[in-house]
Design a protein around this motif. Structure first.
Motif, short mmCIF file in Angstrom:
data_model
loop_
_atom_site.label_atom_id
_atom_site.label_comp_id
_atom_site.label_asym_id
_atom_site.label_seq_id
_atom_site.Cartn_x
_atom_site.Cartn_y
_atom_site.Cartn_z
N UNK A 215 0.82 -1.21 0.00
CA UNK A 215 0.00 0.00 0.00
C UNK A 215 0.85 1.26 0.00
N UNK A 216 0.41 2.24 -0.78
CA UNK A 216 1.07 3.52 -0.85
C UNK A 216 0.02 4.61 -1.01
N UNK A 217 0.01 5.26 -2.17
CA UNK A 217 -1.05 6.23 -2.44
C UNK A 217 -2.39 5.53 -2.61
N UNK A 218 -2.34 4.27 -2.98
CA UNK A 218 -3.54 3.44 -2.99
C UNK A 218 -3.51 2.51 -1.78
N UNK A 219 -4.64 2.40 -1.12
CA UNK A 219 -4.72 1.55 0.07
C UNK A 219 -5.35 0.19 -0.20
N UNK A 220 -6.05 0.06 -1.31
CA UNK A 220 -6.70 -1.21 -1.66
C UNK A 220 -6.77 -1.33 -3.17
N UNK A 221 -6.79 -2.56 -3.67
CA UNK A 221 -6.87 -2.80 -5.11
C UNK A 221 -7.42 -4.20 -5.35
N UNK A 222 -8.08 -4.34 -6.48
CA UNK A 222 -8.63 -5.64 -6.85
C UNK A 222 -8.90 -5.65 -8.35
N UNK A 223 -8.99 -6.87 -8.91
CA UNK A 223 -9.38 -7.01 -10.30
C UNK A 223 -10.90 -7.17 -10.36
N UNK B 169 -11.11 -9.55 -16.04
CA UNK B 169 -9.81 -9.86 -16.65
C UNK B 169 -9.04 -8.62 -17.09
N UNK B 170 -9.76 -7.59 -17.56
CA UNK B 170 -9.11 -6.41 -18.12
C UNK B 170 -9.37 -5.14 -17.31
N UNK B 171 -9.80 -5.29 -16.08
CA UNK B 171 -10.17 -4.11 -15.30
C UNK B 171 -9.64 -4.21 -13.87
N UNK B 172 -8.91 -3.16 -13.46
CA UNK B 172 -8.40 -3.04 -12.10
C UNK B 172 -9.07 -1.87 -11.40
N UNK B 173 -9.33 -2.04 -10.10
CA UNK B 173 -9.89 -0.97 -9.27
C UNK B 173 -8.90 -0.64 -8.14
N UNK B 174 -8.63 0.66 -7.95
CA UNK B 174 -7.73 1.11 -6.89
C UNK B 174 -8.45 2.16 -6.05
N UNK B 175 -8.24 2.08 -4.74
CA UNK B 175 -8.81 3.06 -3.82
C UNK B 175 -7.71 3.98 -3.33
N UNK B 176 -7.87 5.29 -3.58
CA UNK B 176 -6.85 6.25 -3.17
C UNK B 176 -6.90 6.50 -1.67
N UNK B 177 -5.74 6.74 -1.10
CA UNK B 177 -5.62 7.08 0.31
C UNK B 177 -6.21 8.48 0.55
N UNK B 178 -6.91 8.64 1.65
CA UNK B 178 -7.47 9.94 1.98
C UNK B 178 -6.41 10.87 2.57
N UNK C 273 -5.51 13.63 -6.69
CA UNK C 273 -6.78 13.23 -7.29
C UNK C 273 -6.55 12.13 -8.32
N UNK C 274 -7.65 11.53 -8.75
CA UNK C 274 -7.58 10.53 -9.81
C UNK C 274 -7.02 11.13 -11.10
N UNK C 275 -7.28 12.42 -11.31
CA UNK C 275 -6.76 13.09 -12.51
C UNK C 275 -5.24 13.05 -12.55
#
Length: 528
Positions: free
Chosen positions: A71-79, A82-91, A102-104
């Motif tokens: 974990x770094x700037x993202x605290x969680x991630x998952x697929x 097959x072609x899509x990843x999701x990341x949660x940014x740290x507050x 920001x996501x930008x």
């Protein structure tokens, strides 16, 4: 990977920027490094640059001491698929100027790295990314062209920059207005050829960085770097050369720490040309056919090398013989794939079988300022090759010149028959090493970026590409193992040794040795 002092074990791995001491004890830290920063832009993947810039610009995910993503700037991630990843940014993360992450910024950074055309970039690691989208305030969706189950490893290699500050940034702006990261240290000053100064980020999202000020001093001379440590002018130095380790060990106020690193020192043999102007007979006349197009010659070349002697004598124990792309303890190291054994008689027999009973003449080019002992090793290799009939002229040059020579010939190939270089996969993955060094060079597809030999094997190309997209861990391991054994069997490269990263420190300081050999200031602490 086992981290060791030069002769004894040290503690377990710590993660960069997670464990911090009392800020009241903060002070200046003086670090002497062998290789200088030459580009301030964090889009450069050249290791000496990353050693500095990753302390200013943090990746979406950090890397632990063995280069696994955490974990770094993202605290969680998952697929998601097959072609899509999701990341949660740290507050609560802000850039050094106080503006929020920001996501930008993440999308902009990835697009910027994909668009960079200069050498030594992250473009190949991001070749399959097709879009980066925000979903709410803290969720980032990354879509890829093909399945990328190990994308997290690549996203841990490059720092996130501010979209606002770097939209139209020029290279020189990263010494000023564009130098905004989220890391524990802020950019202060760079004197090219001399050093870089960083200062503590008081608004860091994690615990307060330990050091208030960090001076990185560029000291390419090994003896001068060691002398400065022993004299107390430096607190920490990297790349302690084998011949000087005893001086540091016996220093009254200094000690050593080390680990086997991801950096593999290898040889590339130019096999793409039908006739090479750089391989000649004893009169200097080019041979009718390039000998290195014959596998037997490449095998003879490899068997002429006494890797054990190089590791123990030329490198004075500061290396480990290599027979594959990845060092022990790292991703997809194959314990069953041993280094090619030294056998001078077999080497001469193979040369004779291939039609070169008297050998031939060639030039071997190496760096003299990049890796500890590089020039000495190069001379040793020349002597070993000469002993089997491959009369070798050794040329040692600065690494910047060697990089240019890899494609300096009129046809775009190297201007020597063979050269020695080092490769350490920035993301710690065997697939990246295989893609860069063994896949057929294809700049548009981001394949074979460091394959300057002309080697091309469709089976290796296929297996590496399939491994990158394989979601099943066991199947991916098998594909990597097959590709590795095929490429090494073809002598696509000739591995020589894995380096040991060795640091010298003041007696009252300690650190966690990293496989990438980086010297992160906040990884250095007062010894307890």
């Amino acid at each position: 990977m086992k981290a060791t002092s030069f002769r004894a074990a040290v503690g377990a791995a710590a993660i960069f920027a997670v464990v911090h001491a009392d800020p009241a004890a903060a002070q200046a830290l003086r670090i002497g490094v062998r290789a200088a920063l030459d580009v301030a832009d964090p889009a450069s993947s050249y290791s000496p640059n990353r050693n500095i810039t990753l302390q200013i610009y943090e990746p979406l995910l950090l890397q632990d001491a063995t280069l696994k993503p955490v974990a770094g700037l993202a605290t969680a991630w998952r697929m998601r698929g097959p072609n899509t990843w999701e990341f949660t940014l740290r507050e609560g993360v802000t850039f050094h100027d106080g503006t929020p992450l920001t996501a930008e910024d993440v999308a902009h950074t990835i697009a910027r790295n994909q668009a960079t055309e200069t050498p030594l970039t992250y473009k190949s690691d991001l070749r399959e990314v097709v879009s980066v989208e925000a979903e709410g305030s803290r969720t980032i969706i990354i879509r890829t062209r093909t399945p990328q189950p190990q994308l997290t490893f690549s996203l841990a290699t490059f720092g996130i920059v501010s979209a606002r500050a770097t939209r139209d940034a020029k290279p020189e702006d990263f010494r000023g207005k564009a130098a905004l990261g989220t890391g524990p240290y802020r950019w202060d000053q760079w004197t090219p050829g001399q050093g870089v100064t960083l200062t503590r980020n008081p608004n860091y999202w994690g615990n307060q960085p330990h050091w208030e000020k960090v001076d990185f001093r560029f000291v390419p001379s090994d003896s001068a770097r060691v002398a400065s440590l022993l004299a107390g002018d430096l607190d920490v130095i990297d790349a302690v050369p084998p011949g000087l380790t005893t001086r540091v060990e016996k220093g009254g106020n200094t000690h050593l720490m080390s680990t086997t690193a991801i950096m593999m020192i290898y040889l590339q043999l130019e096999m793409g040309r039908e006739q090479s102007p750089f391989v000649t007979d004893e009169t200097g006349k080019p041979l009718p056919r390039n000998p290195f197009r014959d596998l037997r010659v490449r095998q003879a070349f490899s068997q002429a090398i006494n890797r054990g002697a190089i590791a123990e004598r030329a490198m004075e124990g500061a290396a480990e013989p290599a027979g594959q792309f990845m060092a022990p303890g790292l991703d997809n190291h194959d314990p069953g794939l041993k280094p090619v054994p030294y056998d001078a008689a077999r080497s001469r027999a193979l040369l004779a079988e291939a039609g070169y009973p008297k050998g031939f003449h060639m030039t071997l080019a190496c760096s003299n300022d990049r890796y500890p002992g590089d020039a000495k090793v190069c001379q040793t290799l020349g002597q070993m090759l000469g002993a089997v009939g491959i009369q070798t002229r050794v040329e040692t040059v600065p690494i910047s010149i060697l990089f240019r020579r890899r494609s300096a010939a009129p046809d775009g190939g190297p201007d020597v028959a063979a050269f020695m270089a080092g490769y350490g996969s920035p993301n710690g993955l065997a697939t990246s090493a295989l893609s860069s060094l063994a896949q057929t060079m294809d700049r548009d597809r981001g394949r074979g970026g460091n394959n300057y030999t002309g080697y091309s094997n469709p089976d290796v190309d296929r297996m590496v590409s399939e491994a990158e997209a394989e979601p099943d861990d066991a199947r991916r391991v098998e594909l990597v193992r097959q590709a590795t054994r095929q490429a090494i069997g073809d002598s696509a490269i000739v591995p020589v040794y894995f380096t040991k990263a060795i640091w010298g420190l003041r007696r009252d300081l300690t650190m966690t040795p990293r496989a990438d050999a980086f010297t992160f200031a906040d990884n250095i602490r007062p010894a307890r």
